[in-house]
Design a protein around this motif. Structure first.
Motif, PDB file in Angstrom:
ATOM      1  N   ASN A  64     -77.600 -12.494 -20.992  1.00 22.56           N
ATOM      2  CA  ASN A  64     -78.565 -13.138 -20.094  1.00 22.56           C
ATOM      3  C   ASN A  64     -79.777 -12.256 -19.819  1.00 22.56           C
ATOM      4  O   ASN A  64     -80.258 -12.159 -18.698  1.00 22.56           O
ATOM      5  N   ILE A  65     -80.232 -11.612 -20.879  1.00 29.21           N
ATOM      6  CA  ILE A  65     -81.400 -10.725 -20.773  1.00 29.21           C
ATOM      7  C   ILE A  65     -82.450 -11.151 -21.788  1.00 29.21           C
ATOM      8  O   ILE A  65     -82.156 -11.876 -22.744  1.00 29.21           O
ATOM      9  N   VAL A  66     -83.663 -10.680 -21.581  1.00 33.01           N
ATOM     10  CA  VAL A  66     -84.763 -10.848 -22.528  1.00 33.01           C
ATOM     11  C   VAL A  66     -85.161  -9.451 -22.990  1.00 33.01           C
ATOM     12  O   VAL A  66     -85.335  -8.549 -22.164  1.00 33.01           O
ATOM     13  N   VAL A  67     -85.280  -9.284 -24.295  1.00 26.44           N
ATOM     14  CA  VAL A  67     -85.669  -7.996 -24.868  1.00 26.44           C
ATOM     15  C   VAL A  67     -87.173  -8.020 -25.141  1.00 26.44           C
ATOM     16  O   VAL A  67     -87.668  -8.912 -25.836  1.00 26.44           O
ATOM     17  N   GLY A  68     -87.878  -7.057 -24.592  1.00 32.73           N
ATOM     18  CA  GLY A  68     -89.333  -6.978 -24.755  1.00 32.73           C
ATOM     19  C   GLY A  68     -89.727  -6.325 -26.064  1.00 32.73           C
ATOM     20  O   GLY A  68     -88.883  -6.043 -26.917  1.00 32.73           O
ATOM     21  N   PRO A  69     -91.021  -6.044 -26.212  1.00 32.94           N
ATOM     22  CA  PRO A  69     -91.507  -5.410 -27.447  1.00 32.94           C
ATOM     23  C   PRO A  69     -91.023  -3.973 -27.587  1.00 32.94           C
ATOM     24  O   PRO A  69     -90.831  -3.273 -26.595  1.00 32.94           O
ATOM     25  N   LYS A  70     -90.851  -3.561 -28.830  1.00 37.56           N
ATOM     26  CA  LYS A  70     -90.407  -2.198 -29.130  1.00 37.56           C
ATOM     27  C   LYS A  70     -91.559  -1.220 -28.937  1.00 37.56           C
ATOM     28  O   LYS A  70     -92.716  -1.546 -29.212  1.00 37.56           O
ATOM     29  N   GLU A  71     -91.214  -0.012 -28.471  1.00 39.04           N
ATOM     30  CA  GLU A  71     -92.198   1.070 -28.381  1.00 39.04           C
ATOM     31  C   GLU A  71     -91.489   2.408 -28.482  1.00 39.04           C
ATOM     32  O   GLU A  71     -90.314   2.530 -28.128  1.00 39.04           O
ATOM     33  N   ASP A  72     -92.194   3.388 -28.983  1.00 40.01           N
ATOM     34  CA  ASP A  72     -91.647   4.747 -29.040  1.00 40.01           C
ATOM     35  C   ASP A  72     -91.831   5.407 -27.682  1.00 40.01           C
ATOM     36  O   ASP A  72     -92.916   5.320 -27.086  1.00 40.01           O
ATOM     37  N   ARG A  73     -90.750   6.068 -27.188  1.00 41.39           N
ATOM     38  CA  ARG A  73     -90.819   6.788 -25.917  1.00 41.39           C
ATOM     39  C   ARG A  73     -90.152   8.144 -26.075  1.00 41.39           C
ATOM     40  O   ARG A  73     -89.106   8.262 -26.710  1.00 41.39           O
TER      41      ARG A  73
ATOM     42  N   THR B 181     -87.072   4.757 -30.232  1.00 40.37           N
ATOM     43  CA  THR B 181     -87.738   3.461 -30.171  1.00 40.37           C
ATOM     44  C   THR B 181     -86.885   2.603 -29.242  1.00 40.37           C
ATOM     45  O   THR B 181     -85.678   2.437 -29.472  1.00 40.37           O
ATOM     46  N   VAL B 182     -87.501   2.111 -28.178  1.00 44.05           N
ATOM     47  CA  VAL B 182     -86.783   1.334 -27.160  1.00 44.05           C
ATOM     48  C   VAL B 182     -87.552   0.052 -26.864  1.00 44.05           C
ATOM     49  O   VAL B 182     -88.734  -0.084 -27.204  1.00 44.05           O
ATOM     50  N   ALA B 183     -86.871  -0.875 -26.202  1.00 50.09           N
ATOM     51  CA  ALA B 183     -87.493  -2.119 -25.733  1.00 50.09           C
ATOM     52  C   ALA B 183     -86.970  -2.377 -24.329  1.00 50.09           C
ATOM     53  O   ALA B 183     -85.752  -2.332 -24.100  1.00 50.09           O
ATOM     54  N   ASP B 184     -87.868  -2.606 -23.393  1.00 53.40           N
ATOM     55  CA  ASP B 184     -87.436  -2.932 -22.026  1.00 53.40           C
ATOM     56  C   ASP B 184     -86.618  -4.212 -22.044  1.00 53.40           C
ATOM     57  O   ASP B 184     -86.875  -5.130 -22.836  1.00 53.40           O
ATOM     58  N   ILE B 185     -85.606  -4.276 -21.166  1.00 53.85           N
ATOM     59  CA  ILE B 185     -84.818  -5.500 -21.023  1.00 53.85           C
ATOM     60  C   ILE B 185     -84.977  -6.023 -19.604  1.00 53.85           C
ATOM     61  O   ILE B 185     -84.998  -5.261 -18.647  1.00 53.85           O
ATOM     62  N   SER B 186     -85.100  -7.341 -19.504  1.00 57.27           N
ATOM     63  CA  SER B 186     -85.303  -8.012 -18.230  1.00 57.27           C
ATOM     64  C   SER B 186     -84.267  -9.096 -18.045  1.00 57.27           C
ATOM     65  O   SER B 186     -83.738  -9.646 -19.018  1.00 57.27           O
ATOM     66  N   CYS B 187     -84.005  -9.436 -16.793  1.00 57.52           N
ATOM     67  CA  CYS B 187     -83.125 -10.553 -16.468  1.00 57.52           C
ATOM     68  C   CYS B 187     -83.752 -11.837 -17.014  1.00 57.52           C
ATOM     69  O   CYS B 187     -84.945 -12.091 -16.821  1.00 57.52           O
ATOM     70  N   ALA B 188     -82.936 -12.643 -17.684  1.00 60.09           N
ATOM     71  CA  ALA B 188     -83.436 -13.888 -18.265  1.00 60.09           C
ATOM     72  C   ALA B 188     -83.822 -14.908 -17.190  1.00 60.09           C
ATOM     73  O   ALA B 188     -84.637 -15.791 -17.448  1.00 60.09           O
TER      74      ALA B 188
END
Length: 106
Positions: free
Chosen positions: A45-54, A62-69
């Motif tokens: 039940n999450i949304v995966v955002g765009p990938k970025e290097d951190r 390389t990670v992608a923020d995750i948010s509550c759907a």
């Protein structure tokens, strides 16, 4: 007659949407943006955002923020790629910040 209790899980702190099972915790020894965080093998039940290097504490990832759907609260991130061999075990796993999740069915 015994009460039937479902699996122990974690929910979004904002809307109580179920986001992961307790049994999917890989480690509780992680650091998030806002303090302690847990590493999970699965999230739901999450949304995966765009990938970025951190640059994180353990090196470049390389990670992608995750948010509550449901409410779109940012809960943590997904490890897409680890550049160091010792960090490869994180790939495909999820960080959920302790301050952004609550326990359910405990």
């Amino acid at each position: 007659m015994a009460d039937l209790v479902g699996p122990r899980l974690y929910s979004c702190c904002n809307c109580r949407n179920h986001v992961s099972l307790h049994d999917d915790i890989v480690s509780k020894a992680f650091q998030g943006r806002n303090g302690r965080a847990f590493l999970f093998s699965h999230a739901m039940n999450i949304v995966v955002g765009p990938k970025e290097d951190r640059h994180l504490l353990t090196g470049l990832h390389t990670v992608a923020d995750i948010s509550c759907a449901d409410c779109h609260e940012v809960l943590g991130w997904k490890y897409e790629r680890a550049y160091e061999a010792s960090q490869k075990y994180k790939e495909g796993k999820f960080i959920l910040e302790k301050s952004k999740i609550v326990k359910e069915n405990w």
